[in-house]
Design an enzyme around this catalytic site. Structure first.
Site, PDB file in Angstrom:
ATOM      1  N   TYR A   5      -4.206  -4.128  -1.482  1.00  0.00           N
ATOM      2  CA  TYR A   5      -4.447  -3.515  -0.448  1.00  0.00           C
ATOM      3  C   TYR A   5      -4.417  -1.885  -0.694  1.00  0.00           C
ATOM      4  O   TYR A   5      -5.162  -1.328  -0.299  1.00  0.00           O
ATOM      5  CB  TYR A   5      -3.348  -3.755   0.461  1.00  0.00           C
ATOM      6  CG  TYR A   5      -3.337  -3.217   1.915  1.00  0.00           C
ATOM      7  CD1 TYR A   5      -4.328  -3.813   2.908  1.00  0.00           C
ATOM      8  CD2 TYR A   5      -2.381  -2.272   2.215  1.00  0.00           C
ATOM      9  CE1 TYR A   5      -4.403  -2.978   4.025  1.00  0.00           C
ATOM     10  CE2 TYR A   5      -2.607  -1.721   3.677  1.00  0.00           C
ATOM     11  CZ  TYR A   5      -3.503  -2.276   4.489  1.00  0.00           C
ATOM     12  OH  TYR A   5      -3.593  -1.676   5.614  1.00  0.00           O
ATOM     13  N   LYS A  64      -7.551   0.361  -0.158  1.00  0.00           N
ATOM     14  CA  LYS A  64      -7.360   1.531   0.939  1.00  0.00           C
ATOM     15  C   LYS A  64      -7.681   2.826   0.140  1.00  0.00           C
ATOM     16  O   LYS A  64      -8.303   3.835   0.993  1.00  0.00           O
ATOM     17  CB  LYS A  64      -6.214   1.443   1.433  1.00  0.00           C
ATOM     18  CG  LYS A  64      -5.935   0.222   2.788  1.00  0.00           C
ATOM     19  CD  LYS A  64      -6.998   0.368   3.494  1.00  0.00           C
ATOM     20  CE  LYS A  64      -6.592  -0.738   4.918  1.00  0.00           C
ATOM     21  NZ  LYS A  64      -8.286  -0.956   5.501  1.00  0.00           N
TER      22      LYS A  64
END
Length: 258
Positions: free
Chosen positions: A166, A170
């Site tokens: 993640y 991002k």
């Protein structure tokens, strides 16, 4: 008169939470919205709320990671509303694990939804935007400022244990935004990122209450943000007042990373 009258927006992951609030906010200011969600029922709920409030919206149900989805969602905007002015890449999910236990499937699934999907949507949108800009210039008309807002997280800024996939995705979103800001400036398109901290959504279910309490204690505003406040941060980068802001990351976290 709304600030976004005549604009056409795509918001992915707009059936619930931040995405739904973003779609409603853009519609409340006059934008016609293509509402995407993986599930049909919540997407239709968002559209129904927009229409009930006097706005205009349609659904484009499906996974942003599906082959061909990007072309379909862009085509929906053009077919339904005649153009495309705002893109909010919001859809996402997490598959957390420490790195020694993280599988390739977990890694790929999160990179696909958070980074590959926005890339595909923007790639699909480029011919539409380029053609519209060319037509305006040939007609001697001003080229309106179009907007892209890619949703990121403070995990992409500082990392987060158990979220290698993640956080990497991002962080990549911010790089994608900065690159597109350079490429699309010639089209009068601004491309920015919003990095969220703790926002009180259904995604918090299952998180250790002690962790949430500690985050509140470390946040100057001493609370989580609401989906409506998160949508407000996206909205700021969609209105004319932000027409000279591009390639930036707006952190919306109540001061947590300050």
């Amino acid at each position: 008169m709304g600030k976004l009258d005549g604009k056409v927006a795509i918001v992915t992951g707009a059936g619930r939470g931040i995405g739904a609030e973003t779609a409603r906010k853009l519609a409340s200011e006059g934008a016609a919205v293509v509402v995407n969600d993986l599930d049909e029922a919540p997407a239709r709920e968002t559209v129904a709320a927009i229409v009930a409030a006097g706005g205009d919206a349609v659904t484009r149900v499906g996974s942003v990671t599906d082959d061909g989805f990007a072309d379909r969602v862009v085509e929906t905007a053009v077919r339904s509303f005649g153009g495309l002015d705002i893109i909010v890449n919001n859809a996402g999910h997490t598959r957390d694990s420490v790195i020694q236990k993280m599988t390739d499937e977990q890694w790929d699934a999160v990179l696909d939804v958070h980074l590959k999907a926005p890339f595909r949507v923007l790639r699909a949108a480029q011919p539409v935007i380029s053609a519209a800009v060319k037509a305006a210039r040939q007609a001697g008309e001003p080229v309106p400022c179009r907007k892209v807002v890619n949703v990121s997280s403070i995990a992409g800024l500082a990392g987060n244990a158990g979220q290698a996939n993640y956080a990497a995705a991002k962080a990549g979103v911010a790089g994608l935004s900065r690159t597109l800001a350079r490429e699309w400036g010639r089209y009068n398109v601004t491309v920015n990122t919003v990095a969220f901290g703790r926002i009180a959504t259904r995604d918090e279910v299952g998180i250790n209450p002690g962790v949430l309490s500690a985050m509140e204690h470390m946040t100057p505003l001493a609370r989580a943000g609401s989906p409506r406040e998160a949508a407000g941060a996206v909205y700021l980068l969609c209105v004319p007042e932000s027409d000279y802001i591009t390639g930036q990351t707006l952190v919306c976290d109540g001061g947590f990373t300050m």
